[in-house]
Design a protein around this motif. Structure first.
Motif, PDB file in Angstrom:
ATOM      1  N   LEU A  51       0.832  -1.191   0.000  1.00 19.10           N
ATOM      2  CA  LEU A  51       0.000   0.000   0.000  1.00 19.10           C
ATOM      3  C   LEU A  51       0.873   1.250   0.000  1.00 19.10           C
ATOM      4  O   LEU A  51       1.814   1.368   0.781  1.00 19.10           O
ATOM      5  CB  LEU A  51      -0.892  -0.008   1.244  1.00 19.10           C
ATOM      6  CG  LEU A  51      -2.039   0.991   1.273  1.00 19.10           C
ATOM      7  CD1 LEU A  51      -3.018   0.685   0.158  1.00 19.10           C
ATOM      8  CD2 LEU A  51      -2.746   0.921   2.618  1.00 19.10           C
ATOM      9  N   PRO A  53       1.130   4.694   1.198  1.00 19.11           N
ATOM     10  CA  PRO A  53       0.405   5.455   2.229  1.00 19.11           C
ATOM     11  C   PRO A  53       0.034   6.864   1.789  1.00 19.11           C
ATOM     12  O   PRO A  53      -1.040   7.359   2.134  1.00 19.11           O
ATOM     13  CB  PRO A  53       1.393   5.479   3.407  1.00 19.11           C
ATOM     14  CG  PRO A  53       2.730   5.166   2.814  1.00 19.11           C
ATOM     15  CD  PRO A  53       2.480   4.290   1.647  1.00 19.11           C
ATOM     16  N   PHE A  56      -2.855   6.579  -0.466  1.00 18.39           N
ATOM     17  CA  PHE A  56      -3.986   6.076   0.320  1.00 18.39           C
ATOM     18  C   PHE A  56      -4.626   7.218   1.106  1.00 18.39           C
ATOM     19  O   PHE A  56      -5.850   7.375   1.111  1.00 18.39           O
ATOM     20  CB  PHE A  56      -3.501   4.974   1.255  1.00 18.39           C
ATOM     21  CG  PHE A  56      -4.599   4.315   2.035  1.00 18.39           C
ATOM     22  CD1 PHE A  56      -5.368   3.302   1.468  1.00 18.39           C
ATOM     23  CD2 PHE A  56      -4.872   4.696   3.337  1.00 18.39           C
ATOM     24  CE1 PHE A  56      -6.381   2.694   2.184  1.00 18.39           C
ATOM     25  CE2 PHE A  56      -5.877   4.091   4.062  1.00 18.39           C
ATOM     26  CZ  PHE A  56      -6.635   3.084   3.483  1.00 18.39           C
ATOM     27  N   MET A  57      -3.810   8.025   1.770  1.00 12.78           N
ATOM     28  CA  MET A  57      -4.330   9.139   2.560  1.00 12.78           C
ATOM     29  C   MET A  57      -4.992  10.180   1.660  1.00 12.78           C
ATOM     30  O   MET A  57      -6.037  10.733   2.003  1.00 12.78           O
ATOM     31  CB  MET A  57      -3.203   9.787   3.364  1.00 12.78           C
ATOM     32  CG  MET A  57      -2.566   8.878   4.389  1.00 12.78           C
ATOM     33  SD  MET A  57      -3.662   8.470   5.766  1.00 12.78           S
ATOM     34  CE  MET A  57      -3.739  10.041   6.596  1.00 12.78           C
ATOM     35  N   ILE A  61      -8.622   8.396   2.112  1.00 13.03           N
ATOM     36  CA  ILE A  61      -8.961   8.925   3.436  1.00 13.03           C
ATOM     37  C   ILE A  61      -9.523  10.345   3.353  1.00 13.03           C
ATOM     38  O   ILE A  61     -10.529  10.657   3.991  1.00 13.03           O
ATOM     39  CB  ILE A  61      -7.738   8.879   4.364  1.00 13.03           C
ATOM     40  CG1 ILE A  61      -7.214   7.449   4.487  1.00 13.03           C
ATOM     41  CG2 ILE A  61      -8.113   9.421   5.741  1.00 13.03           C
ATOM     42  CD1 ILE A  61      -8.238   6.468   4.985  1.00 13.03           C
ATOM     43  N   VAL A 285     -10.949   0.208   1.405  1.00 12.63           N
ATOM     44  CA  VAL A 285     -10.090   0.156   2.595  1.00 12.63           C
ATOM     45  C   VAL A 285      -9.888  -1.285   3.054  1.00 12.63           C
ATOM     46  O   VAL A 285      -8.756  -1.750   3.238  1.00 12.63           O
ATOM     47  CB  VAL A 285     -10.691   1.011   3.727  1.00 12.63           C
ATOM     48  CG1 VAL A 285      -9.939   0.765   5.027  1.00 12.63           C
ATOM     49  CG2 VAL A 285     -10.635   2.485   3.361  1.00 12.63           C
ATOM     50  N   THR A 361      -9.236   2.300   8.796  1.00 13.03           N
ATOM     51  CA  THR A 361      -8.609   3.038   7.703  1.00 13.03           C
ATOM     52  C   THR A 361      -7.289   3.703   8.086  1.00 13.03           C
ATOM     53  O   THR A 361      -6.253   3.456   7.464  1.00 13.03           O
ATOM     54  CB  THR A 361      -9.588   4.108   7.186  1.00 13.03           C
ATOM     55  OG1 THR A 361     -10.025   4.921   8.277  1.00 13.03           O
ATOM     56  CG2 THR A 361     -10.794   3.461   6.548  1.00 13.03           C
ATOM     57  N   ALA A 365      -3.395   2.853   7.077  1.00 14.39           N
ATOM     58  CA  ALA A 365      -2.587   3.815   6.323  1.00 14.39           C
ATOM     59  C   ALA A 365      -1.288   4.146   7.046  1.00 14.39           C
ATOM     60  O   ALA A 365      -0.213   4.189   6.437  1.00 14.39           O
ATOM     61  CB  ALA A 365      -3.394   5.088   6.084  1.00 14.39           C
ATOM     62  N   SER A 369       2.734   3.513   6.139  1.00 15.22           N
ATOM     63  CA  SER A 369       3.544   4.710   5.913  1.00 15.22           C
ATOM     64  C   SER A 369       4.892   4.644   6.617  1.00 15.22           C
ATOM     65  O   SER A 369       5.702   5.575   6.497  1.00 15.22           O
ATOM     66  CB  SER A 369       2.773   5.950   6.387  1.00 15.22           C
ATOM     67  OG  SER A 369       2.609   5.932   7.799  1.00 15.22           O
TER      68      SER A 369
END
Length: 716
Positions: A51, A53, A56-57, A61, A285, A361, A365, A369
Motif C-alpha cells: 500500500l 500510504p 492512500f491518505m 482517506i 479500505v 482506515t 494507512a 507509511s
C-alpha cells in the motif's frame, strides 16, 4: 493500463463483497471485503502488493473524512464538543503514552520511540467499521454519536503523534515542550486552515450560483475535488491535512443545511454521487487490507517466524489495554455522552463505547507509511509492526461482532420490503383509478398510466390466457378503427388492409411462443402461394365487422354516432385458472413493419409520395392506437389490471417508436401533478386507517417526492 486494471479489480472486489453481503447479511460487510482482498492477492497484479500510504491518505482517506464532515450535524457537534475533545485528544494521548510503555514491556529489544509509533498507529478508531458490524443491532444513539465524532478528530491525534515518534526515532532526540508545541500547531492549524478554505470555497460556490453557473457539470467536480485540494495544501504547509479536510467538510455541511431548498437537482445529484463514492472507498479500505496481509505475512516469514507468538501477544495486549482505557474513561465520567450534564454513563454504555473502538482506515494507512529505509538501512521491524497493526484491526472487528449482539437488542425493522411494495402498488392503482374518474380521454391517460405503473416494484403475475384474450379483443378494436377509415374513403383500401394485416402479424409474433410462430409462418406462406385464400379470409373479416356494426347500431337506434371501437366487444373470459406460462418478449417484432415499409418507400417512391404514405401510416397508427386505449380503459378492473398493463405497454412502446414524438403537452403534465397528489392522499389516508409506522410513511412520501422530482426534471 496497469492502474486501470488495479482500480477495476478493486471495484469488482468491493461490489462482489456487497452482493454477497446482501445475500448473507449475518456476517458484517467488512469481513466480506477483507475476504475479497485475500482473493485479489492471488491475482498477479496484487501478488506483491504494498500500500502506498501517501496515495492512500490522499485518494481514499481525505474524501471519506470530507464527506463525514459535511454529513455531521454542526449544532450537535458543538453541543458535544467537550466529549469529542475528551475522546479524540485526551483519551488518544493517554492511549499512545500508556500503550507505548506496555508494548515496550513485551518487545524490549525495540526502541521506545518505535513503540510509541506503534501505539499511535492503533489509537485512531473507525466509525464506518463500527457501523458495518452493528447494522443488525440497536446501538444507543448517543453512544454511536460519540463514536462517530471521536473518529472525525482522533485520526489527526494519531497521525501527529506518529510523526513525532518517527522523528524522535530518526534523530534520537525528544523534547516534551517542543512536541506539545508542534502538536498544537499541527492540530489547531489544520482546523483553522480547513475553516478558512471551507468559507472561501463555499463563497466561491455561492458566487457560481449567483452568476447562474450552478450547473452540475461545474459544481459537482468542484465539490469532489475540494478534499484533495485542501489536504494537499494543508500537508504542504506542515499542518494536519486530515483535520483541515474535516473542518472544511463541516463548513460545507453548514452551508448545505442552509440551502436545502435551493439548487435541488444539484444537491440530489451531489449527495447521491458522494454516497456512491464513499461506499466504494470504504470498500477499498478493507479490500486493500485483505490484499496486503498475504504480502506482509510472506515478508515476515522470511525474516523471523520465531517472533510470531511475541507479536500476537503484543497485539492482544494493546487491544486489551485500549479496551480497558476506553471503559474506564467512560466509567470515570471523563466523557459525557448524554446531553444531560448530571447523568452518568451506565455500565452497558461504557462497555459499548469500549467495544466500539474499532480500528480500520487510518491504522492501516499509518502502518504502511512506515519508511522502507532509514539512514540507508532497512527500517527495523517494519513488517512486524504492520503485522501487529493488522492483528489489532482484525481483533477489534471480531470481538464486537461476537459480543455486541449479546448485550444489545437486535434491530427491528419498522417495516418490510413486502409492506412497501404492497402499499406502493396500492398507491399507484389508487392514483390511476382517480385519474380515470376525472379524465375521460383514454388517449391522454394512456402514457400517464404507463409511467405511473413504472413506480411499482416487481410486476404482478399475469394469466397468459387472459392476456391473449385481451390481445385478440384489442386487435379487433384496432381493426374496426382502421376499417372505419377504409370505408369512409380516408385511406387507400389496399394500403389500409396491408398495414392492418402486417401489424396484426407482428403483434401475434410478439406474444406467441416459437411453435405458434412456426404455424403462423406456414399460414402466411399458404396465403402467399394461394392468394385466393387470403382474399376469402379478408372477405370473412369484413363481413364479420360489418355485421357487428349493424347489430350495435340496431341495438342503439338513438345513438347515431359511428360505432366506438372496443365498446361492444365480448367480455373477457373467466380467469379462475391461472397459468404461470411467461409472456414472450413483446418488443422484438413490433417496429419491423415501420422500418421495412419506410425503406421500401425511400427506394421506390417520389418524395411527395413518400410523405403522403408516411402520413397515411401515421393516421392508421393513431386510429388503431386510440381505439385500443379506449377499449383497454373500458374493460380494466382490479382483477385484470396486470394483464391490461402488459397489453397497454406493448401498444404504448409500438406507438412511441412509430410516432417518434417526445413532446409533452400541458394536459399530460397536469395529469401527472394530479396523480402524485392522489398518491399523497392515499398514503395519508392509509396511514390514519391502518396506523402505519412513521418510518414507513416517510419512505412512501420520499418515493413520491423523488418520482415527482425526476418527472419534472426530465420533462421540464
Amino acid at each position: 493500463m496497469e492502474i486501470f486494471l488495479t482500480v477495476a479489480l478493486l471495484v469488482t472486489a468491493a461490489v462482489g463483497a456487497n452482493i454477497v453481503y446482501t445475500i448473507f447479511p449475518r456476517i458484517p460487510l467488512a469481513f466480506y471485503q477483507i475476504g475479497a482482498g485475500l482473493l485479489l492477492a492471488v491475482v498477479p497484479t496484487f501478488e506483491h502488493f504494498d500500500l502506498e500510504p501517501e496515495l492512500f491518505m490522499l485518494l481514499i482517506i481525505s474524501p471519506l473524512m470530507f464527506n463525514d464532515g459535511q454529513s455531521t450535524n454542526y449544532s450537535l457537534l458543538m453541543r458535544r464538543i467537550r466529549a469529542v475533545l475528551s475522546l479524540a485528544v485526551g483519551l488518544a494521548m493517554v492511549t499512545i503514552i500508556v500503550g507505548g510503555f506496555i508494548a515496550h514491556l513485551f518487545w524490549a529489544n525495540i526502541s521506545m520511540a518505535l513503540m510509541f509509533a506503534l501505539a499511535a498507529i492503533v489509537a485512531p478508531t473507525d466509525s464506518v467499521a463500527v457501523e458495518s458490524i452493528t447494522n443488525s443491532i440497536e446501538v444507543p444513539e448517543h453512544v454511536m454519536a460519540a463514536l462517530k465524532n471521536e473518529s472525525l478528530f482522533n485520526d489527526a491525534s494519531g497521525i501527529v503523534a506518529f510523526s513525532l515518534a518517527i522523528n524522535a526515532f530518526n534523530t534520537g532526540h525528544f523534547s516534551v515542550g517542543s512536541s506539545i508545541q508542534h502538536f498544537l500547531v499541527v492540530f489547531l492549524g489544520g482546523i483553522l486552515l480547513g475553516i478558512i478554505l471551507g468559507i472561501l470555497l463555499v463563497w466561491l460556490r455561492l458566487f457560481f450560483q449567483q452568476k447562474s453557473l450552478d450547473i452540475i457539470a461545474i459544481l459537482l467536480p468542484f465539490n469532489l475535488l475540494t478534499p484533495f485540494i485542501v489536504y494537499l495544501l494543508a500537508e504542504h504547509l506542515g499542518l494536519s491535512g486530515i483535520l483541515a479536510v474535516v473542518a472544511c467538510g463541516v463548513v460545507h455541511g453548514v452551508q448545505r443545511s442552509r440551502l436545502r431548498l435551493t439548487s435541488t437537482e444539484n444537491q440530489i445529484v451531489t449527495r447521491t454521487t458522494w454516497n456512491v463514492v464513499t461506499d466504494l472507498l470504504n470498500g477499498f479500505v478493507f479490500v486493500l487490507l485483505g490484499a496486503s496481509l498475504p504480502n506482509v505475512w510472506r515478508n515476515l516469514s522470511r525474516s523471523d517466524t520465531a517472533a510470531l507468538p511475541k507479536l500476537i501477544t503484543v497485539a492482544i495486549s494493546l487491544y486489551l489495554l485500549m479496551f480497558i482505557l476506553r471503559f474506564a474513561w467512560s466509567q470515570l465520567n471523563l466523557v459525557r455522552m448524554h446531553d444531560t450534564r448530571h447523568k452518568r454513563n451506565t455500565l452497558k454504555e461504557s462497555l459499548v463505547l469500549a467495544l466500539g473502538g474499532v480500528h480500520g482506515t487510518i491504522t492501516l494507512a499509518m502502518a504502511f507509511s512506515l519508511p522502507l529505509t532509514i539512514n540507508g538501512q532497512a527500517f527495523p521491524e517494519r513488517n512486524a509492526i504492520i503485522f501487529v497493526a493488522g492483528i489489532i484491526i482484525l481483533t477489534s472487528l471480531i470481538i464486537p461482532t461476537i459480543v455486541m449482539p449479546l448485550i444489545l437488542p437486535h434491530k427491528s425493522d419498522p417495516y418490510t420490503d413486502d409492506e412497501v411494495e404492497k402499499l406502493v402498488n396500492g398507491m399507484v392503482d389508487f392514483a390511476i383509478d382517480r385519474l380515470k374518474t376525472t379524465e375521460a380521454n383514454s388517449t391522454l391517460l394512456a402514457p400517464v398510466i404507463e409511467t405511473l405503473n413504472s413506480q411499482k416494484g416487481s410486476p404482478a403475475p399475469t394469466d397468459t390466457k387472459v392476456v391473449h384474450q385481451l390481445l385478440a379483443e384489442s386487435e379487433e378494436a384496432q381493426t374496426e378503427a382502421i376499417t372505419e377509415l377504409i370505408e369512409n374513403g380516408t385511406v387507400d383500401r389496399t394500403f389500409g388492409w396491408k398495414y392492418n394485416r402486417v401489424q396484426m402479424i407482428q403483434t401475434q409474433f410478439a406474444f406467441q411462443n416459437p411453435f405458434q410462430r412456426v404455424l403462423l409462418w406456414a399460414k402466411l406462406v399458404g396465403y402467399r402461394f394461394f392468394p385466393g385464400l387470403a382474399k376469402h379470409q379478408r372477405a370473412k373479416q369484413v363481413a364479420h365487422w360489418q355485421a357487428k356494426k349493424a347489430d350495435w347500431q340496431k341495438a342503439h337506434p338513438e345513438d347515431q354516432r359511428a360505432i366506438e371501437p372496443g365498446r361492444q366487444l365480448p367480455a373477457r373470459q373467466n380467469q379462475s385458472d391461472r397459468l404461470p406460462a411467461p409472456i414472450h418478449d413483446v418488443h422484438q417484432h413490433q417496429d419491423r413493419f415501420s422500418r421495412k415499409q419506410i425503406h421500401n418507400i425511400k427506394q421506390n417512391q417520389t418524395s411527395e409520395k413518400k410523405k403522403q404514405l408516411l402520413n397515411t401510416m401515421k393516421e392508421l397508427e393513431s386510429a388503431g392506437y386510440n381505439a385500443v386505449m379506449l377499449y383497454l380503459s373500458s374493460v380494466e378492473n382490479e382483477e385484470n389490471r396486470s394483464e391490461i398493463n402488459v397489453i397497454r405497454h406493448y401498444y404504448m412502446v409500438r406507438h412511441n417508436r412509430f410516432s417518434q414524438s417526445d413532446t409533452k403537452n400541458e394536459t399530460e403534465s397536469e395529469l401527472f401533478i394530479r396523480a402524485f397528489q392522489f398518491e399523497y392522499t392515499y398514503v395519508q389516508g392509509t396511514a390514519s386507517q391502518q396506523d402505519l409506522s412513521p418510518e414507513l410513511v416517510s419512505t412512501l412520501q420520499q418515493k413520491i417526492s423523488m418520482d415527482q422530482l425526476v418527472y419534472m426534471q426530465s420533462n421540464g
